[in-house]
Design an enzyme around this catalytic site. Structure first.
Site, PDB file in Angstrom:
ATOM      1  N   TYR A  92       0.876  -0.979   0.009  1.00  0.00           N
ATOM      2  CA  TYR A  92       0.043   0.015  -0.063  1.00  0.00           C
ATOM      3  C   TYR A  92       0.967   1.151   0.072  1.00  0.00           C
ATOM      4  CZ  TYR A  92      -4.129  -2.956   1.005  1.00  0.00           C
ATOM      5  OH  TYR A  92      -5.132  -3.768   1.213  1.00  0.00           O
ATOM      6  N   LYS A 113       2.736 -15.532   1.810  1.00  0.00           N
ATOM      7  CA  LYS A 113       2.715 -16.107   0.715  1.00  0.00           C
ATOM      8  C   LYS A 113       4.171 -16.537   0.344  1.00  0.00           C
ATOM      9  CE  LYS A 113       0.308 -17.111  -2.225  1.00  0.00           C
ATOM     10  NZ  LYS A 113      -0.436 -18.531  -2.558  1.00  0.00           N
ATOM     11  N   ASP A 172      -3.905 -17.602   1.294  1.00  0.00           N
ATOM     12  CA  ASP A 172      -5.123 -18.130   0.399  1.00  0.00           C
ATOM     13  C   ASP A 172      -5.671 -19.409   1.422  1.00  0.00           C
ATOM     14  OD1 ASP A 172      -2.801 -19.564   0.036  1.00  0.00           O
ATOM     15  OD2 ASP A 172      -3.222 -20.366  -2.054  1.00  0.00           O
ATOM     16  N   ASP A 174      -5.280  -6.950   5.656  1.00  0.00           N
ATOM     17  CA  ASP A 174      -6.763  -6.090   5.421  1.00  0.00           C
ATOM     18  C   ASP A 174      -7.867  -7.216   4.864  1.00  0.00           C
ATOM     19  OD1 ASP A 174      -8.389  -4.471   4.447  1.00  0.00           O
ATOM     20  OD2 ASP A 174      -7.109  -3.453   2.871  1.00  0.00           O
ATOM     21  N   ASP A 187     -11.180  -8.478   7.161  1.00  0.00           N
ATOM     22  CA  ASP A 187     -12.636  -8.478   6.461  1.00  0.00           C
ATOM     23  C   ASP A 187     -13.302  -9.538   6.724  1.00  0.00           C
ATOM     24  OD1 ASP A 187     -12.451  -5.595   6.506  1.00  0.00           O
ATOM     25  OD2 ASP A 187     -12.368  -5.427   4.286  1.00  0.00           O
TER      26      ASP A 187
END
Length: 360
Positions: free
Chosen positions: A143, A193, A225, A249, A253
């Site tokens: 980000y 990852k 994942d 993030d 959520d």
């Protein structure tokens, strides 16, 4: 001698205005009831600030945020401002405050009151007793990484971002996560990852090396994942999850969705001295703004977190948390968690919470 604590209140846009009003009502009560030496100040931010000042984060607001012990942040954004350049968009205010105040540690609890298990999309036997904490790195990663950009004079045109973490950034967020796990159930899952990303391989190596300093914490690793899938299949396997800005993030959520309503969940974003910004996990929800139906419990819980982490009032934080629990156990509901049309409007929730605290 106790120092005066400064609280900056930034209601923002949409339902941020409504839920923050409820939190202010509770805050005013606890200040008066406990004779607390708190100074509060409310200012515009986000879309509202853009309309008033031509910028979503006026310099004066940023300066006040830097001086504050705690910032209560409602929510920002809405379709009205979607076509603005990034530096003018309401969301830029949120990222600017996080970056300028060095709020690198985002704590997002995801918990379920069992009385609300019917509101969760998961089966009761899967979701029952949910209580996990996601620790998200907040000021680094993709980000904020440079270089970044959109190239429109090539064939084909393209866009690019940069994911980068240095060792110090990883160590400081991992330290927060390990220490949180020590205070909970002693389990930490680091998510990345590492199978495809060099940044993630480095992240895993640094966190693994740190684990020897925390022999009382069981460290595991999951690919992002798979972690997302496991949060849905078996969320109670987790205690504390630590992840980068991007993966944190996404996972936070998902975790919020498990509880049945994002309107229930608070968050804290802290610097190294535990000064911080506190906000509900939900957004500005322009589709329901002004209808007096938003759930303010996440914002009131965020106030509780501010009292616990930044304002040295853990006992009062406990009282608010117990009041919210009793509120739910007594059958009070807001529209998002109601099973019928019998629910309290936003404007009446704080009054009930205060009443419960008084009678507690």
């Amino acid at each position: 001698m106790l120092m005066t604590k400064n609280i900056l209140i930034l209601p923002g846009d949409g339902v941020g205005q409504e839920v923050t009003a409820s939190a202010i009502e509770v805050l005013d009560f606890i200040i008066k009831e406990n004779k607390l030496d708190f100074l509060t100040k409310s200012m515009s931010v986000g879309g509202q600030a853009y309309e008033e000042f031509g910028t979503p984060i006026p310099e004066e607001v940023l300066n006040e945020a830097k001086k504050a012990d705690a910032v209560l942040f409602g929510a920002v954004g809405g379709p009205k401002w979607d076509d603005l350049e990034w530096d003018k968009r309401p969301e830029n205010a949120l990222l600017t405050i996080r970056k300028e105040l060095n709020l690198f540690a985002n704590l997002r609890p995801a918990f379920l009151f069992n009385e609300l298990s019917n509101a969760s999309p998961l089966k009761e036997e899967i979701i029952k007793n949910l209580d996990i904490l996601i620790v998200r790195e907040l000021t680094g990663g993709i980000y904020f990484g440079e270089p970044r950009g959109v190239i429109i004079d090539q064939n084909p045109n393209y866009a690019f971002n940069t994911m980068v973490y240095n060792e110090d950034e990883i160590r400081r967020i991992a330290k927060v996560a390990f220490e949180a796990a020590q205070k909970r159930n002693g389990k930490l899952c680091s998510v990345e990852k590492a199978n495809v990303l060099e940044v993630s391989k480095f992240w895993r190596a640094v966190v693994s090396e740190m684990s020897s300093d925390y022999p009382d914490v069981q460290l595991t690793h999951q690919l992002a994942d798979n972690a997302a899938m496991q949060l849905v299949l078996n969320p109670n396997q987790f205690d504390v999850i630590v992840a980068s800005n991007l993966f944190g993030d996404i996972l936070s959520d998902i975790a919020a969705t498990l509880t049945g309503s994002i309107g229930m969940l608070p968050s804290a974003s802290l610097d190294s001295t535990f000064k911080g910004m506190y906000e509900p996990c939900h957004g500005s929800a322009p589709d329901i703004a002004g209808q007096n139906i938003a759930n303010p419990l996440a914002m009131i819980s965020s106030l509780s977190m501010a009292l616990r982490y930044s304002l040295n009032q853990e006992n009062i934080s406990d009282k608010i948390d117990r009041a919210i629990k009793e509120f739910i156990q007594s059958g009070y509901r807001t529209k998002d968690i109601a099973v019928d049309d019998n629910y309290l409007p936003t404007s009446e929730v704080a009054e009930k919470i205060i009443e419960i605290i008084k009678n507690g």
